[in-house]
Motif scaffolding. Structure first.
Motif, PDB file in Angstrom:
ATOM      1  N   THR A 233      -6.970  -4.070   1.062  1.00 37.22           N
ATOM      2  CA  THR A 233      -6.835  -2.734   0.467  1.00 37.22           C
ATOM      3  C   THR A 233      -5.680  -2.742  -0.528  1.00 37.22           C
ATOM      4  O   THR A 233      -4.808  -3.612  -0.476  1.00 37.22           O
ATOM      5  N   TYR A 234      -5.673  -1.740  -1.420  1.00 36.78           N
ATOM      6  CA  TYR A 234      -4.649  -1.693  -2.471  1.00 36.78           C
ATOM      7  C   TYR A 234      -4.505  -0.279  -3.010  1.00 36.78           C
ATOM      8  O   TYR A 234      -5.301   0.618  -2.696  1.00 36.78           O
ATOM      9  N   PHE A 235      -3.469  -0.072  -3.841  1.00 39.56           N
ATOM     10  CA  PHE A 235      -3.378   1.157  -4.634  1.00 39.56           C
ATOM     11  C   PHE A 235      -3.185   0.768  -6.094  1.00 39.56           C
ATOM     12  O   PHE A 235      -2.708  -0.332  -6.408  1.00 39.56           O
ATOM     13  N   ASN A 236      -3.567   1.674  -6.973  1.00 42.43           N
ATOM     14  CA  ASN A 236      -3.352   1.481  -8.401  1.00 42.43           C
ATOM     15  C   ASN A 236      -1.910   1.831  -8.731  1.00 42.43           C
ATOM     16  O   ASN A 236      -1.446   2.942  -8.438  1.00 42.43           O
ATOM     17  N   ASN A 237      -1.192   0.909  -9.339  1.00 47.00           N
ATOM     18  CA  ASN A 237       0.229   1.120  -9.629  1.00 47.00           C
ATOM     19  C   ASN A 237       0.480   2.367 -10.466  1.00 47.00           C
ATOM     20  O   ASN A 237       1.462   3.087 -10.249  1.00 47.00           O
ATOM     21  N   ALA A 238      -0.398   2.635 -11.424  1.00 44.28           N
ATOM     22  CA  ALA A 238      -0.196   3.753 -12.334  1.00 44.28           C
ATOM     23  C   ALA A 238      -0.216   5.098 -11.617  1.00 44.28           C
ATOM     24  O   ALA A 238       0.273   6.099 -12.157  1.00 44.28           O
ATOM     25  N   GLU A 239      -0.754   5.135 -10.401  1.00 43.36           N
ATOM     26  CA  GLU A 239      -0.877   6.388  -9.657  1.00 43.36           C
ATOM     27  C   GLU A 239       0.334   6.671  -8.770  1.00 43.36           C
ATOM     28  O   GLU A 239       0.400   7.726  -8.135  1.00 43.36           O
ATOM     29  N   ILE A 240       1.289   5.747  -8.719  1.00 47.15           N
ATOM     30  CA  ILE A 240       2.427   5.883  -7.812  1.00 47.15           C
ATOM     31  C   ILE A 240       3.637   6.450  -8.554  1.00 47.15           C
ATOM     32  O   ILE A 240       4.096   5.891  -9.549  1.00 47.15           O
ATOM     33  N   GLU A 241       4.164   7.552  -8.036  1.00 50.01           N
ATOM     34  CA  GLU A 241       5.318   8.211  -8.647  1.00 50.01           C
ATOM     35  C   GLU A 241       6.633   7.661  -8.069  1.00 50.01           C
ATOM     36  O   GLU A 241       6.680   7.197  -6.942  1.00 50.01           O
ATOM     37  N   GLY A 242       7.686   7.764  -8.879  1.00 48.73           N
ATOM     38  CA  GLY A 242       9.029   7.448  -8.402  1.00 48.73           C
ATOM     39  C   GLY A 242       9.317   5.971  -8.251  1.00 48.73           C
ATOM     40  O   GLY A 242      10.145   5.580  -7.417  1.00 48.73           O
ATOM     41  N   GLN A 243       8.685   5.134  -9.046  1.00 50.37           N
ATOM     42  CA  GLN A 243       8.953   3.702  -8.960  1.00 50.37           C
ATOM     43  C   GLN A 243      10.365   3.387  -9.448  1.00 50.37           C
ATOM     44  O   GLN A 243      10.971   4.149 -10.187  1.00 50.37           O
ATOM     45  N   ARG A 244      10.872   2.258  -9.025  1.00 50.74           N
ATOM     46  CA  ARG A 244      12.229   1.843  -9.370  1.00 50.74           C
ATOM     47  C   ARG A 244      12.382   1.753 -10.889  1.00 50.74           C
ATOM     48  O   ARG A 244      11.553   1.137 -11.569  1.00 50.74           O
ATOM     49  N   LYS A 245      13.439   2.364 -11.387  1.00 51.24           N
ATOM     50  CA  LYS A 245      13.672   2.384 -12.828  1.00 51.24           C
ATOM     51  C   LYS A 245      13.857   0.969 -13.355  1.00 51.24           C
ATOM     52  O   LYS A 245      14.582   0.152 -12.775  1.00 51.24           O
ATOM     53  N   GLY A 246      13.190   0.699 -14.436  1.00 49.97           N
ATOM     54  CA  GLY A 246      13.249  -0.619 -15.045  1.00 49.97           C
ATOM     55  C   GLY A 246      12.224  -1.584 -14.496  1.00 49.97           C
ATOM     56  O   GLY A 246      12.023  -2.664 -15.059  1.00 49.97           O
ATOM     57  N   GLN A 247      11.562  -1.184 -13.387  1.00 52.10           N
ATOM     58  CA  GLN A 247      10.539  -2.048 -12.785  1.00 52.10           C
ATOM     59  C   GLN A 247       9.202  -1.321 -12.638  1.00 52.10           C
ATOM     60  O   GLN A 247       8.350  -1.721 -11.851  1.00 52.10           O
ATOM     61  N   GLU A 248       9.045  -0.247 -13.394  1.00 49.92           N
ATOM     62  CA  GLU A 248       7.822   0.545 -13.278  1.00 49.92           C
ATOM     63  C   GLU A 248       6.587  -0.293 -13.610  1.00 49.92           C
ATOM     64  O   GLU A 248       6.575  -1.024 -14.593  1.00 49.92           O
ATOM     65  N   LYS A 249       5.588  -0.168 -12.767  1.00 47.58           N
ATOM     66  CA  LYS A 249       4.307  -0.842 -13.005  1.00 47.58           C
ATOM     67  C   LYS A 249       3.287   0.216 -13.396  1.00 47.58           C
ATOM     68  O   LYS A 249       2.945   1.078 -12.588  1.00 47.58           O
ATOM     69  N   THR A 250       2.836   0.156 -14.623  1.00 47.55           N
ATOM     70  CA  THR A 250       1.927   1.180 -15.144  1.00 47.55           C
ATOM     71  C   THR A 250       0.483   0.702 -15.192  1.00 47.55           C
ATOM     72  O   THR A 250      -0.393   1.427 -15.655  1.00 47.55           O
ATOM     73  N   SER A 251       0.240  -0.499 -14.716  1.00 48.49           N
ATOM     74  CA  SER A 251      -1.132  -1.024 -14.675  1.00 48.49           C
ATOM     75  C   SER A 251      -1.238  -1.973 -13.487  1.00 48.49           C
ATOM     76  O   SER A 251      -0.245  -2.290 -12.823  1.00 48.49           O
ATOM     77  N   GLY A 252      -2.431  -2.414 -13.232  1.00 49.65           N
ATOM     78  CA  GLY A 252      -2.649  -3.344 -12.131  1.00 49.65           C
ATOM     79  C   GLY A 252      -2.640  -2.677 -10.776  1.00 49.65           C
ATOM     80  O   GLY A 252      -2.680  -1.452 -10.663  1.00 49.65           O
TER      81      GLY A 252
END
Length: 308
Positions: A233-252
């Motif tokens: 199972t997985y989640f789409n990175n672009a759908e996750i809020e509040g990711q670590r600044k400078g390490q945001e994953k906007t795809s995959g």
């Protein structure tokens, strides 16, 4: 006055949203156990020749998850109702000795969080004996870690829930065994858990479209980047809020659960179990029972790593 009313409505709405994203602690009472028992599978999905023995290890030295006793109770309930497992529970690191481990077909690490300083559960516990020097402490801790690694290689199974992957978080060898190490998590939020392969035997208990879930989305490091595991199972990175600044994953995608063959044994990790409310879902309970059967060796499935 109108502005005050409007602001008040907005404030109340925001409070309700915040509460929805952070489920409140619920008591581990008989009513909750009865609810889980009613939702639990009537029988195991995979045939088994005999009831297997599983150890639920729930020691923590670091962050305390209020869900720990609920997780332990849930495992007991689905084991008893299905008749698939005899459950032993412990918080004693002596259970990680070779002669103890060999008594069990599988070990479940239930939110076995370690302290941030060393990220080593065994060092944390052994160092409580102040008569031991650091060399001795680390030697004993490393021996227990190797016991687990060899236990799996020789045919045992381990299943890690949520913070269980932090127990030996700085050990690359343990990271390779389990498929990855904890890096960080965002705030709790609702996100869609998606199914990598709905035809895989271990995901058939889950809806093919996945399910919406309130939890802490976990991100990983160390061996995770090798993708030396088979994802479930997985989640789409672009759908996750509040990711670590400078390490945001906007795809995959980032994986939520996966399996890994190691020697003759098996390892599985499931990140979604921060709240007891997670277990109030028949599909999730069936998935956890399937996971237990997998690590205990009741079912053979495709374990091909995606990174190979």
């Amino acid at each position: 006055m109108k502005k005050i009313i409007i602001y008040g409505i907005v404030f109340l709405a925001s409070v309700n949203i915040a509460l929805a994203q952070n489920p409140q602690e619920i008591p581990l009472d008989q009513a909750w156990k009865d609810k889980i028992s009613e939702l639990a599978p009537e029988k195991a999905n995979f045939p088994f020749k005999k009831k297997k023995k599983v150890l639920v290890f729930s020691l923590h030295t670091g962050f305390w998850h209020w869900v720990n006793p609920h997780t332990q109770a849930m495992i007991q309930i689905i084991s008893d109702k299905s008749g698939a497992f005899d459950v032993t529970t412990s918080t004693d690191i002596a259970m990680m000795e070779k002669d103890k481990l060999k008594e069990f077909d599988a070990v479940i690490f239930n939110n076995t969080n370690s302290k941030p300083q060393y990220r080593n559960l065994f060092v944390d516990k052994i160092s409580e004996n102040t008569s031991l020097d650091s060399v001795t402490v680390w030697a004993q801790a490393n021996k227990l870690e190797q016991n687990i690694i060899q236990y799996v290689k020789k045919g045992g199974g381990i299943l890690l829930f949520h913070g269980g992957d932090t127990m030996l978080n700085n050990s690359m060898e343990f990271s390779k065994l389990t498929g990855g190490s904890f890096d960080y998590h965002t705030k709790q939020q609702a996100f869609q858990v998606r199914i990598e392969d709905p035809t895989h035997p271990l995901t058939k208990s889950l809806p093919a479209e996945g399910y919406n879930h309130v939890d802490e989305p976990y991100f990983y490091k160390n061996a995770y980047d090798e993708l030396d595991f088979h994802p479930l199972t997985y989640f789409n990175n672009a759908e996750i809020e509040g990711q670590r600044k400078g390490q945001e994953k906007t795809s995959g995608k980032t994986y939520v659960s996966w399996i890994r063959k190691d020697g003759k044994g098996r390892a599985m990790y499931i990140s979604t179990s921060h709240n007891a409310q997670s277990f109030e879902n028949a599909n999730i309970l069936a998935y956890f029972l399937d996971a237990m059967q997998y690590v205990a060796g009741d079912v053979k499935v495709d374990e091909t790593p995606i990174g190979k």
